[in-house]
Design a protein around this motif. Structure first.
Motif, PDB file in Angstrom:
ATOM      1  N   GLY A   1       0.784  -1.205   0.101  1.00 12.44           N
ATOM      2  CA  GLY A   1       0.026   0.066   0.055  1.00 12.44           C
ATOM      3  C   GLY A   1       0.770   1.300  -0.069  1.00 12.44           C
ATOM      4  N   ALA A   2       2.338   1.100   0.013  1.00 11.25           N
ATOM      5  CA  ALA A   2       3.186   2.389   0.054  1.00 11.25           C
ATOM      6  C   ALA A   2       2.865   3.013  -1.466  1.00 11.25           C
ATOM      7  CB  ALA A   2       4.375   1.857   0.122  1.00 11.25           C
ATOM      8  N   LEU A   3       2.619   2.154  -2.624  1.00 11.77           N
ATOM      9  CA  LEU A   3       2.293   2.827  -4.040  1.00 11.77           C
ATOM     10  C   LEU A   3       0.989   2.542  -4.197  1.00 11.77           C
ATOM     11  CD1 LEU A   3       4.634   4.037  -5.868  1.00 11.77           C
ATOM     12  CD2 LEU A   3       4.905   1.856  -6.966  1.00 11.77           C
ATOM     13  N   ALA A   4       0.260   3.443  -4.927  1.00  7.49           N
ATOM     14  CA  ALA A   4      -0.970   3.344  -5.469  1.00  7.49           C
ATOM     15  C   ALA A   4      -0.838   3.438  -6.788  1.00  7.49           C
ATOM     16  CB  ALA A   4      -1.896   4.241  -4.764  1.00  7.49           C
ATOM     17  N   GLU A   5      -1.919   2.992  -7.606  1.00  7.64           N
ATOM     18  CA  GLU A   5      -1.907   3.062  -8.984  1.00  7.64           C
ATOM     19  C   GLU A   5      -1.815   4.603  -9.445  1.00  7.64           C
ATOM     20  OE1 GLU A   5      -2.084   0.882 -11.384  1.00  7.64           O
ATOM     21  OE2 GLU A   5      -2.458  -0.915  -9.942  1.00  7.64           O
ATOM     22  N   GLY A   6      -1.237   4.676 -10.362  1.00  8.56           N
ATOM     23  CA  GLY A   6      -0.668   6.015 -11.116  1.00  8.56           C
ATOM     24  C   GLY A   6       0.557   6.164 -11.579  1.00  8.56           C
ATOM     25  N   PRO A   7       1.723   6.053 -11.181  1.00 10.64           N
ATOM     26  CA  PRO A   7       1.766   5.544  -9.804  1.00 10.64           C
ATOM     27  C   PRO A   7       1.815   6.784  -8.705  1.00 10.64           C
ATOM     28  CG  PRO A   7       3.810   5.294 -10.633  1.00 10.64           C
ATOM     29  CD  PRO A   7       3.053   5.709 -11.705  1.00 10.64           C
TER      30      PRO A   7
ATOM     31  N   ALA B   1       2.988   7.603  -4.554  1.00 11.02           N
ATOM     32  CA  ALA B   1       3.157   7.236  -3.138  1.00 11.02           C
ATOM     33  C   ALA B   1       2.354   7.683  -2.479  1.00 11.02           C
ATOM     34  CB  ALA B   1       4.628   8.119  -3.029  1.00 11.02           C
ATOM     35  N   THR B   2       1.924   6.958  -1.240  1.00  8.62           N
ATOM     36  CA  THR B   2       1.064   6.837  -0.276  1.00  8.62           C
ATOM     37  C   THR B   2       1.632   7.326   0.982  1.00  8.62           C
ATOM     38  OG1 THR B   2       0.845   4.630   0.699  1.00  8.62           O
ATOM     39  CG2 THR B   2      -0.399   5.202  -1.449  1.00  8.62           C
ATOM     40  N   ALA B   3       0.714   7.488   2.186  1.00  7.24           N
ATOM     41  CA  ALA B   3       1.374   7.975   3.592  1.00  7.24           C
ATOM     42  C   ALA B   3       2.162   6.963   3.983  1.00  7.24           C
ATOM     43  CB  ALA B   3       0.311   8.385   4.527  1.00  7.24           C
ATOM     44  N   ALA B   4       2.048   5.633   3.480  1.00  2.00           N
ATOM     45  CA  ALA B   4       2.790   4.353   3.897  1.00  2.00           C
ATOM     46  C   ALA B   4       4.168   4.392   3.309  1.00  2.00           C
ATOM     47  CB  ALA B   4       2.053   3.254   3.470  1.00  2.00           C
ATOM     48  N   MET B   5       4.613   5.129   2.461  1.00  4.37           N
ATOM     49  CA  MET B   5       5.819   5.109   1.677  1.00  4.37           C
ATOM     50  C   MET B   5       6.788   5.413   2.767  1.00  4.37           C
ATOM     51  SD  MET B   5       7.221   4.171  -0.887  1.00  4.37           S
ATOM     52  CE  MET B   5       6.258   4.388  -2.487  1.00  4.37           C
ATOM     53  N   GLY B   6       6.793   6.479   3.521  1.00  5.83           N
ATOM     54  CA  GLY B   6       7.951   6.600   4.427  1.00  5.83           C
ATOM     55  C   GLY B   6       8.121   5.453   5.328  1.00  5.83           C
ATOM     56  N   ARG B   7       7.380   4.729   5.807  1.00  3.96           N
ATOM     57  CA  ARG B   7       7.220   3.409   6.820  1.00  3.96           C
ATOM     58  C   ARG B   7       8.248   2.251   5.849  1.00  3.96           C
ATOM     59  NH1 ARG B   7       2.371   4.725   8.039  1.00  3.96           N
ATOM     60  NH2 ARG B   7       1.378   2.995   6.946  1.00  3.96           N
ATOM     61  N   ALA B   8       7.722   2.068   4.567  1.00  3.53           N
ATOM     62  CA  ALA B   8       8.212   1.191   3.636  1.00  3.53           C
ATOM     63  C   ALA B   8       9.762   1.323   3.266  1.00  3.53           C
ATOM     64  CB  ALA B   8       7.324   1.257   2.413  1.00  3.53           C
ATOM     65  N   LEU B   9       9.938   2.703   3.496  1.00  2.64           N
ATOM     66  CA  LEU B   9      11.371   2.924   3.023  1.00  2.64           C
ATOM     67  C   LEU B   9      12.402   3.369   4.229  1.00  2.64           C
ATOM     68  CD1 LEU B   9      11.075   5.059  -0.415  1.00  2.64           C
ATOM     69  CD2 LEU B   9      11.315   2.592   0.031  1.00  2.64           C
ATOM     70  N   ALA B  10      11.884   3.190   5.362  1.00  7.08           N
ATOM     71  CA  ALA B  10      12.473   3.433   6.530  1.00  7.08           C
ATOM     72  C   ALA B  10      13.772   2.687   6.577  1.00  7.08           C
ATOM     73  CB  ALA B  10      11.817   3.106   7.997  1.00  7.08           C
ATOM     74  N   PRO B  11      13.932   1.340   6.245  1.00  2.00           N
ATOM     75  CA  PRO B  11      15.292   0.764   6.309  1.00  2.00           C
ATOM     76  C   PRO B  11      16.512   1.693   5.570  1.00  2.00           C
ATOM     77  CG  PRO B  11      13.856  -0.823   6.065  1.00  2.00           C
ATOM     78  CD  PRO B  11      13.067   0.422   5.882  1.00  2.00           C
ATOM     79  N   LEU B  12      15.928   2.236   4.421  1.00  2.00           N
ATOM     80  CA  LEU B  12      16.965   3.012   3.656  1.00  2.00           C
ATOM     81  C   LEU B  12      16.801   4.473   3.880  1.00  2.00           C
ATOM     82  CD1 LEU B  12      15.853   1.345   0.342  1.00  2.00           C
ATOM     83  CD2 LEU B  12      18.099   1.355   1.078  1.00  2.00           C
ATOM     84  N   GLU B  13      16.095   4.796   4.862  1.00  2.00           N
ATOM     85  CA  GLU B  13      16.290   6.480   5.275  1.00  2.00           C
ATOM     86  C   GLU B  13      16.051   7.266   4.270  1.00  2.00           C
ATOM     87  OE1 GLU B  13      19.753   7.154   7.740  1.00  2.00           O
ATOM     88  OE2 GLU B  13      19.224   5.600   9.204  1.00  2.00           O
ATOM     89  N   VAL B  14      14.951   6.882   3.499  1.00  2.00           N
ATOM     90  CA  VAL B  14      14.404   7.740   2.415  1.00  2.00           C
ATOM     91  C   VAL B  14      13.225   8.571   2.750  1.00  2.00           C
ATOM     92  CG1 VAL B  14      13.732   7.760  -0.089  1.00  2.00           C
ATOM     93  CG2 VAL B  14      15.640   6.588   0.352  1.00  2.00           C
TER      94      VAL B  14
END
Length: 222
Positions: free
Chosen positions: A132-138, A140-153
């Motif tokens: 759910g970090a990426l939606a059609e379009g594409p 980026a949703t509000a969940a993207m920050g959490r998804a990329l936390a290991p990369l600190e992006v």
């Protein structure tokens, strides 16, 4: 037809085999000299200069000067996306059954201008869609920050005016991978953390063993 984009002009510029070879050599985002590009295309430097001038005038290449040397690079990510799309379209018309490069390393992971492509790039895209970090379009949703936390992006703080997220149809996988400012930032973060290293002789991206484990944990395969 007098109105609309001049598709024929752009197609003619790319359609010459020598010019196509030089454009493909720049798909990894590097800037090369005219002599280096002439060697890549197997043509004389004088002939290469003429071809490169046409590509530059047509908006496909940009030139940068550093000291006594001039370097050429693709004019932008939209040119890389155009070339990747043409490779995807042309692949089924060859005698090979599988689309994309023959080299297994290039099929696994490669750089497409400034973002991750190949099987690994599609894996990342699919994982972001499933989470759910990426939606059609594409988009980026509000969940993207959490998804990329290991990369600190931080997707909200990326500089630039280009689109944050873009679909790029993968040459070998025939499915989307992620480009745009976010795709560029993710690849840069993986390089900074030594998850990956670039093959200096090709567009291949090689994962280190710890990097492969971290990548699969961050972007789990489906």
């Amino acid at each position: 037809m007098r109105n609309g984009p001049d598709i024929a002009r752009t197609a003619a510029l790319i359609g010459d085999p020598a010019r196509a070879a030089m454009l493909a050599a720049l798909m990894d985002g590097r800037a090369l000299t005219a002599r280096e590009l002439s060697e890549t295309a197997g043509i004389m430097p004088q002939t290469a200069s003429s071809h490169l001038a046409k590509l530059e005038a047509g908006g496909l290449l940009a030139r940068a000067r550093q000291g006594r040397h001039a370097y050429l690079r693709l004019a932008g990510p939209e040119v890389a996306a155009l070339l990747e799309g043409l490779m995807t379209f042309a692949a089924p018309r060859t005698s090979r059954v599988r689309p994309g490069p023959r080299d297994a390393d290039l099929r696994e992971a490669r750089v497409c201008y400034n973002h991750l492509a190949g099987r690994r790039g599609v894996q990342m895209y699919d994982a972001l869609m499933r989470s759910g970090a990426l939606a059609e379009g594409p988009v980026a949703t509000a969940a993207m920050g959490r998804a990329l936390a290991p990369l600190e992006v931080d997707p909200t703080g990326l500089p630039g005016r280009a689109p944050l997220c873009r679909d790029c149809l993968d040459w070998s996988e025939r499915r989307s991978h992620l480009s745009g400012r976010l795709g560029r930032a993710i690849l840069a973060a993986m390089e900074a953390r030594h998850w990956v290293r670039r093959d200096p002789a090709s567009r291949a991206i090689r994962f280190t063993p710890p990097g492969a484990r971290a990548f699969d944990a961050t972007f789990p395969p489906g």
